[in-house]
Motif scaffolding. Structure first.
Motif, short mmCIF file in Angstrom:
data_model
loop_
_atom_site.label_atom_id
_atom_site.label_comp_id
_atom_site.label_asym_id
_atom_site.label_seq_id
_atom_site.Cartn_x
_atom_site.Cartn_y
_atom_site.Cartn_z
N MET A 1 1.05 -1.11 0.01
CA MET A 1 0.02 0.17 0.05
C MET A 1 0.92 1.23 -0.04
N GLY A 2 0.96 1.86 -0.94
CA GLY A 2 1.64 3.38 -1.23
C GLY A 2 1.16 4.15 -0.41
N VAL A 3 2.13 5.41 -0.26
CA VAL A 3 1.64 6.47 0.17
C VAL A 3 2.31 7.70 -0.37
N ARG A 4 1.50 8.95 -0.65
CA ARG A 4 2.09 9.92 -0.84
C ARG A 4 3.49 10.53 -0.35
N PRO A 5 4.54 10.86 -0.80
CA PRO A 5 5.70 11.28 -0.07
C PRO A 5 5.17 12.75 0.58
N THR A 6 5.60 12.86 1.74
CA THR A 6 5.19 13.82 2.59
C THR A 6 6.59 14.27 3.46
N ILE A 7 6.56 16.05 3.12
CA ILE A 7 7.81 16.49 3.72
C ILE A 7 7.45 16.78 5.17
N ILE A 8 8.25 16.36 6.03
CA ILE A 8 8.13 16.30 7.37
C ILE A 8 8.93 17.89 7.85
N ARG A 9 8.09 18.48 8.73
CA ARG A 9 8.85 19.88 9.28
C ARG A 9 8.86 20.02 10.61
N ASP A 10 8.19 18.87 11.51
CA ASP A 10 8.34 18.93 12.88
C ASP A 10 7.99 17.57 13.26
N ASP A 11 8.27 17.47 14.62
CA ASP A 11 8.07 16.10 15.12
C ASP A 11 6.36 15.74 15.24
N GLU A 12 5.62 16.65 15.31
CA GLU A 12 4.05 16.33 15.54
C GLU A 12 3.47 15.92 14.02
N THR A 13 4.11 16.52 13.01
CA THR A 13 3.77 15.79 11.85
C THR A 13 4.03 14.35 11.58
N LEU A 14 5.21 14.25 11.97
CA LEU A 14 5.83 13.03 11.86
C LEU A 14 5.21 11.83 12.53
N VAL A 15 4.70 12.14 14.01
CA VAL A 15 3.79 11.34 14.85
C VAL A 15 2.49 11.13 14.33
N ALA A 16 1.93 12.24 13.74
CA ALA A 16 0.60 11.86 13.13
C ALA A 16 0.66 10.94 11.82
N ILE A 17 1.67 11.29 11.21
CA ILE A 17 1.67 10.29 10.03
C ILE A 17 2.14 8.85 10.30
N LEU A 18 3.05 8.67 11.48
CA LEU A 18 3.11 7.22 11.80
C LEU A 18 1.78 6.62 12.45
N ARG A 19 1.16 7.65 13.09
CA ARG A 19 -0.21 7.03 13.74
C ARG A 19 -1.02 6.62 12.75
N GLY A 20 -1.53 7.66 11.82
CA GLY A 20 -2.17 7.52 10.63
C GLY A 20 -2.11 6.15 10.24
N ARG A 21 -0.68 5.99 9.62
CA ARG A 21 -0.09 4.62 8.95
C ARG A 21 -0.58 3.58 9.63
N ARG A 22 -0.20 3.56 11.00
CA ARG A 22 -0.64 2.43 11.87
C ARG A 22 -2.32 1.98 11.62
N LEU A 23 -3.00 3.17 11.69
CA LEU A 23 -4.45 2.98 11.65
C LEU A 23 -4.98 2.45 10.00
N GLN A 24 -4.09 2.74 9.18
CA GLN A 24 -4.54 2.72 7.78
C GLN A 24 -4.14 1.21 7.58
N LEU A 25 -3.11 0.70 8.22
CA LEU A 25 -2.85 -0.81 7.99
C LEU A 25 -3.52 -1.71 9.06
N GLY A 26 -4.56 -1.02 9.88
CA GLY A 26 -5.05 -2.01 10.56
C GLY A 26 -4.57 -2.61 11.79
N ILE A 27 -3.44 -2.01 12.24
CA ILE A 27 -2.41 -2.48 13.30
C ILE A 27 -2.87 -1.84 14.73
N GLY A 28 -3.22 -2.50 15.69
CA GLY A 28 -3.46 -2.19 16.91
C GLY A 28 -2.30 -1.53 17.78
N GLN A 29 -2.33 -0.68 18.70
CA GLN A 29 -1.36 -0.06 19.41
C GLN A 29 -0.52 -1.55 20.14
#
Length: 132
Positions: A1-29
């Motif tokens: 499952m591909g994703v659009r490349p995203t430029i990271i400018r701060d840690d909040e954005t990276l955490v949000a993307i990683l959390r979103g990717r986990r949810l997108q893949l259906g992986i629980g915490q």
């Protein structure tokens, strides 16, 4: 499952993307904790760094890093690993120049290295017993 490349400018954005990717893949915490071999509940902590119980996993990814990258014409990008490897392999650009930090670069002063130091400590207790 591909994703659009995203430029990271701060840690909040990276955490949000990683959390979103986990949810997108259906992986629980808890499942991610097991996959990474983290203690139970640690994913919840790193996904909420601003909360009282949260943990910052990305110390130093701040606006200063973004300024540094931008001033050198670079960007930190999150993208699908397979796509990143394909893109890197297909590129004909020269590899990034590597350099290591050299303490006191160009220093010509020579001095002897201190090999041995002595530290003396004395404790005096007031009201102690008098020697006979």
């Amino acid at each position: 499952m591909g994703v659009r490349p995203t430029i990271i400018r701060d840690d909040e954005t990276l955490v949000a993307i990683l959390r979103g990717r986990r949810l997108q893949l259906g992986i629980g915490q808890a499942e991610l904790d097991d996959m990474i071999n983290w203690p139970d509940g640690y994913t919840a902590k790193v996904e909420a760094p601003g909360r009282k119980y949260g943990r910052r996993s990305l110390w130093g990814l701040s606006s200063f890093l973004n300024y540094w990258l931008e001033s050198l014409g670079l960007a930190l990008v999150v993208m699908d690993r397979a796509e990143a490897e394909r893109l890197a392999a297909a590129s004909d650009a020269p590899p990034a120049a590597l350099s290591s930090h050299d303490a006191y670069a160009g220093r010509t002063r020579k001095r002897e290295v201190v090999q041995h130091r002595v530290l003396r400590v004395a404790y005096v207790f007031p009201g102690g017993r008098k020697a006979a």
